[in-house]
Design an enzyme around this catalytic site. Structure first.
Site, PDB file in Angstrom:
ATOM      1  NE  ARG A 111      39.380  24.229  43.768  1.00  0.00           N
ATOM      2  CZ  ARG A 111      38.555  25.203  43.373  1.00  0.00           C
ATOM      3  NH1 ARG A 111      37.854  25.874  44.260  1.00  0.00           N
ATOM      4  NH2 ARG A 111      38.436  25.496  42.106  1.00  0.00           N
ATOM      5  CG  HIS A 138      42.077  27.081  38.534  1.00  0.00           C
ATOM      6  ND1 HIS A 138      41.597  25.790  38.379  1.00  0.00           N
ATOM      7  CD2 HIS A 138      40.998  27.830  38.929  1.00  0.00           C
ATOM      8  CE1 HIS A 138      40.307  25.772  38.685  1.00  0.00           C
ATOM      9  NE2 HIS A 138      39.922  26.982  39.014  1.00  0.00           N
ATOM     10  CD  GLN A 141      38.158  29.677  35.509  1.00  0.00           C
ATOM     11  OE1 GLN A 141      37.495  29.126  36.384  1.00  0.00           O
ATOM     12  NE2 GLN A 141      37.582  30.314  34.498  1.00  0.00           N
ATOM     13  CG  ASP A 236      41.739  35.383  40.598  1.00  0.00           C
ATOM     14  OD1 ASP A 236      40.598  35.240  41.076  1.00  0.00           O
ATOM     15  OD2 ASP A 236      42.697  34.623  40.885  1.00  0.00           O
ATOM     16  CB  CYS A 276      38.571  32.517  37.322  1.00  0.00           C
ATOM     17  SG  CYS A 276      39.252  33.208  38.845  1.00  0.00           S
TER      18      CYS A 276
HETATM   19  N1   CP Z   1      36.622  29.485  39.182  1.00  0.00           N
HETATM   20  C1   CP Z   1      36.560  28.469  40.055  1.00  0.00           C
HETATM   21  O1   CP Z   1      37.365  27.532  40.045  1.00  0.00           O
HETATM   22  O2   CP Z   1      35.514  28.555  40.891  1.00  0.00           O
HETATM   23  P1   CP Z   1      35.276  27.640  42.177  1.00  0.00           P
HETATM   24  O3   CP Z   1      36.325  28.006  43.176  1.00  0.00           O
HETATM   25  O4   CP Z   1      33.885  27.975  42.628  1.00  0.00           O
HETATM   26  O5   CP Z   1      35.400  26.197  41.777  1.00  0.00           O
HETATM   27  N1  NVA Z   2      42.973  32.871  42.866  1.00  0.00           N
HETATM   28  C1  NVA Z   2      41.721  32.334  43.329  1.00  0.00           C
HETATM   29  C2  NVA Z   2      41.066  31.537  42.235  1.00  0.00           C
HETATM   30  C3  NVA Z   2      39.712  30.961  42.590  1.00  0.00           C
HETATM   31  C4  NVA Z   2      39.103  30.160  41.504  1.00  0.00           C
HETATM   32  C5  NVA Z   2      41.953  31.488  44.559  1.00  0.00           C
HETATM   33  O1  NVA Z   2      42.871  30.671  44.553  1.00  0.00           O
HETATM   34  O2  NVA Z   2      41.221  31.646  45.536  1.00  0.00           O
END
Ligand code: CP
Ligand code: NVA
Length: 316
Positions: A111, A138, A141, A236, A276
Site C-alpha cells: 500500500r 485499489h 477492493q 467513498d 469500501c
Molecule cells: N477498504 C479498505 O481498503 O480498508 P482499509 O483502508 O482499512 O484497508
Molecule cells: N479513497 C480512500 C479509500 C480507502 C480504502 C482513501 O484512499 O483513503
C-alpha cells in the site's frame, strides 16, 4: 507465473475477463470451504511480505488472516511516522527492495502513496506484487465489490452502478476499470470541478474496456440523476488518505453529494448501497450505511475471500 494472465495485480485494466471469472470461481470455492470449516491450505509453507505507507484495517487484517487460513504466513512492515527512513522498505531503493524480497518470500502486498512505486516493485520483483491501494487505484477492493454486486444482483453485465462523490480518487478509478471490464454501466456524480473528475489515463482505459465489453462510463454533477435507475449506489470518503490538508475545501465542495435518506428516495427500492470503508458521516449517513439496502459489511467480509483467491491464483 501463476494461473492468471498477469504476474502481478496492479490495476484491473491489466486483467482479462477470463482472469476475473477465475478469481470469482475460486472465491466461491474458498468461501464455501471456509463457511463449512473445511481446510483449504493451498499455500502451505508460503510467505508474503505486506507493507503499508498508509493506515489499514481491512486490507491488513484480511491479507494476514487469508495467509493463515491458506496455511502460509504474512510478514507485516509499516512506515514509522516521523522517522525519515521509517521501516526497512523505505531505506533503500524500490529496485533493491523488490530484488531482495524476491529471494525470501513468495509475493509482495504493498500500500503506497505513489502508484509508480508499485509499478517499479513489480518490474524488479520476480514474484507477484499486489497493489493494496495506491493514490491511483485499489484493485483488491474493486474485485471484491464486483463479486459482492454479483452475489446480490446475480449479474454484472449491464448492471447500472452510480458512484457518488470524489470522481478523481483511487476508488472511483478502480470502480471505473472494474465496471468497464465486466460490461456494467457506471455513472459518476461528482462536483463540477476537474479536480474531482477521473484521471484522463484512467478514463481512456475505462472507455476502451467499456466499449469492448458493452458497458458505458459517464460523468455528471447531478447525484439524483445518477441514482435514478441504479442497481448499485457506491460512495467513498471525500478526503482520502493524504488529502487531509484539503479537508475544509473539500467539505464545502462536496455539499449535496451525501448518500442520505433524501437521495435514496430517488433510487429504486431494490438498489444496494456500497462503501469500501472506512466511512465518515460526511459522505454517507449512518442510517443508510446500516440500513436495509446496505451491503457494506458483506463487502468488508468478501475482502478475505476474494484476496484468498487472488493469492492462490497468483502464487500457484
Ligand atoms: N477498504 C479498505 O481498503 O480498508 P482499509 O483502508 O482499512 O484497508
Ligand atoms: N479513497 C480512500 C479509500 C480507502 C480504502 C482513501 O484512499 O483513503
Amino acid at each position: 507465473m501463476g494461473q492468471l494472465s498477469v504476474k502481478d495485480l496492479i490495476t484491473i485494466h491489466d486483467l482479462t475477463r477470463e482472469d476475473i471469472t477465475k478469481i470469482f470461481e475460486k472465491t466461491t470455492e474458498l468461501k464455501r470451504l471456509q463457511k463449512n470449516n473445511q481446510p483449504h491450505t493451498l499455500l502451505q509453507g508460503r510467505t508474503i511480505c505486506t507493507f503499508y505507507e498508509k493506515p489499514s484495517l481491512r486490507t491488513r487484517v484480511s491479507f494476514e488472516v487469508a495467509m493463515v487460513q491458506l496455511g502460509g504466513h504474512a510478514i507485516y512492515m509499516k512506515a514509522i511516522p516521523g522517522w525519515k527512513h521509517a521501516d526497512a522498505h523505505l531505506k533503500e531503493s524500490d529496485e533493491d527492495l523488490a530484488r531482495v524480497l524476491s529471494r525470501y518470500v513468495d509475493a509482495i502486498v504493498a500500500r503506497t502513496f505513489s502508484h509508480d512505486k508499485i509499478e517499479r516493485l513489480a518490474r524488479f520483483a520476480s514474484i507477484p506484487v499486489i497493489n493494496a491501494l495506491s493514490d491511483l487505484t485499489h484493485p483488491c477492493q474493486t474485485l471484491t465489490d464486483l463479486y459482492t454486486m454479483w452475489e446480490h444482483k446475480q449479474k454484472l453485465q449491464g448492471l447500472k452502478v452510480a458512484y457518488i462523490g470524489d470522481g478523481g480518487n483511487n476508488m472511483a478509478h478502480s470502480t471505473m476499470l472494474g465496471c468497464a471490464k465486466v460490461g456494467a454501466h457506471l455513472t459518476i456524480a461528482a462536483p463540477n470541478n476537474p479536480r474531482y473528475h477521473p484521471n484522463p489515463k484512467i478514463m481512456e482505459w475505462a472507455s476502451e474496456d467499456a466499449k469492448e465489453n458493452g458497458g458505458t462510463i459517464n460523468v455528471t454533477n447531478d447525484p439524483k440523476e445518477a441514482v435514478k435507475n441504479a442497481d448499485v449506489i457506491y460512495t467513498d470518503v471525500w478526503i482520502s488518505m493524504g488529502m487531509e490538508e484539503e479537508k475544509e475545501q473539500r467539505l464545502r465542495d462536496f455539499q449535496g453529494f451525501q448518500v442520505n435518506e433524501e437521495l435514496m428516495q430517488y433510487a429504486p427500492e431494490d438498489a444496494i448501497v456500497m462503501h469500501c470503508l472506512p466511512r465518515t458521516p460526511h459522505e454517507i449517513t449512518d442510517t443508510v450505511a446500516t440500513g436495509p439496502q446496505s451491503v457494506i459489511y458483506d463487502q468488508a467480509e468478501n475482502r478475505l475471500h476474494v484476496q484468498k483467491a487472488i493469492l492462490v491464483l497468483l502464487m500457484s
